[in-house]
Design an enzyme around this catalytic site. Sequence first.
Site, PDB file in Angstrom:
ATOM      1  N   GLY A  88      -1.547  -1.333   0.663  1.00 52.39           N
ATOM      2  CA  GLY A  88      -1.220  -2.664   0.168  1.00 52.39           C
ATOM      3  C   GLY A  88      -1.932  -3.707   1.014  1.00 52.39           C
ATOM      4  O   GLY A  88      -2.247  -3.461   2.182  1.00 52.39           O
ATOM      5  N   CYS A 118       0.694  -1.622   9.357  1.00 55.02           N
ATOM      6  CA  CYS A 118       0.134  -2.830   8.739  1.00 55.02           C
ATOM      7  C   CYS A 118      -1.368  -2.832   9.005  1.00 55.02           C
ATOM      8  O   CYS A 118      -1.790  -2.538  10.130  1.00 55.02           O
ATOM      9  CB  CYS A 118       0.789  -4.069   9.341  1.00 55.02           C
ATOM     10  SG  CYS A 118       0.197  -5.613   8.625  1.00 55.02           S
ATOM     11  N   LEU A 119      -2.157  -3.159   7.991  1.00 57.46           N
ATOM     12  CA  LEU A 119      -3.615  -3.182   8.181  1.00 57.46           C
ATOM     13  C   LEU A 119      -4.028  -4.235   9.206  1.00 57.46           C
ATOM     14  O   LEU A 119      -5.132  -4.175   9.733  1.00 57.46           O
ATOM     15  CB  LEU A 119      -4.322  -3.440   6.844  1.00 57.46           C
ATOM     16  CG  LEU A 119      -4.311  -2.282   5.838  1.00 57.46           C
ATOM     17  CD1 LEU A 119      -5.039  -2.683   4.564  1.00 57.46           C
ATOM     18  CD2 LEU A 119      -4.932  -1.025   6.425  1.00 57.46           C
TER      19      LEU A 119
HETATM   20 ZN    ZN Z   1       0.938  -5.751   6.531  1.00 57.28          ZN
END
Ligand code: ZN
Length: 176
Positions: free
Chosen positions: A46, A94-95
């Site tokens: 995402g 998280c990216l």
């Molecule tokens: Zn994130």
Amino acid sequence: MPDDPILPIDDPLLSQPSEPVDAIDENIRQLARDMFAVMDRERGAGLAAVQIGKPLRVVVIDMPDATARRHRFVMVNPTITSASDEAVVGEEGCLSMPGYTIPVPRHSAVKVRYRDLDGKEHHLRATGPLAVCVQHEVDHTNGVLFFDRVSRLRRQRARQYFRKVRHQHEAASAQS
Ligand code: ZN
């Protein structure tokens, strides 16, 4: 642009709410294409537009639900309209903070209202990993980070880890 860098978790922009999208035009469709390219490049599940420096309420997701059905889609102006009482705690990353996961409590199922790139309104009931991903990404559009959902101690540890990794990273690239 698949070359778009992802903002690091301590970038102040990531702590600010993004702007709603007024018109779903070619700019927004191009933004969504860029976001898919960046997400796929980073092998993410995402991505919110703010993570590539565009503070607009646009999210892309590629994630299975509780029945292992894959959902790959764009959400414009997503809002969570209801959430289950039941909570789940899973390791979340998280990216904007690669290589680090923490257990984050989430609702096990949520309903999310959003528009697609044709402007059509959808009401999706998300379960399983998809539900967690939807909550994580909608949080991004509200300037909320995954470690804002955990204890202060865990948050401090995450920040310390990030500073250390970043410091090592900067030192390494200064040498090369
Ligand atoms: Zn994130």
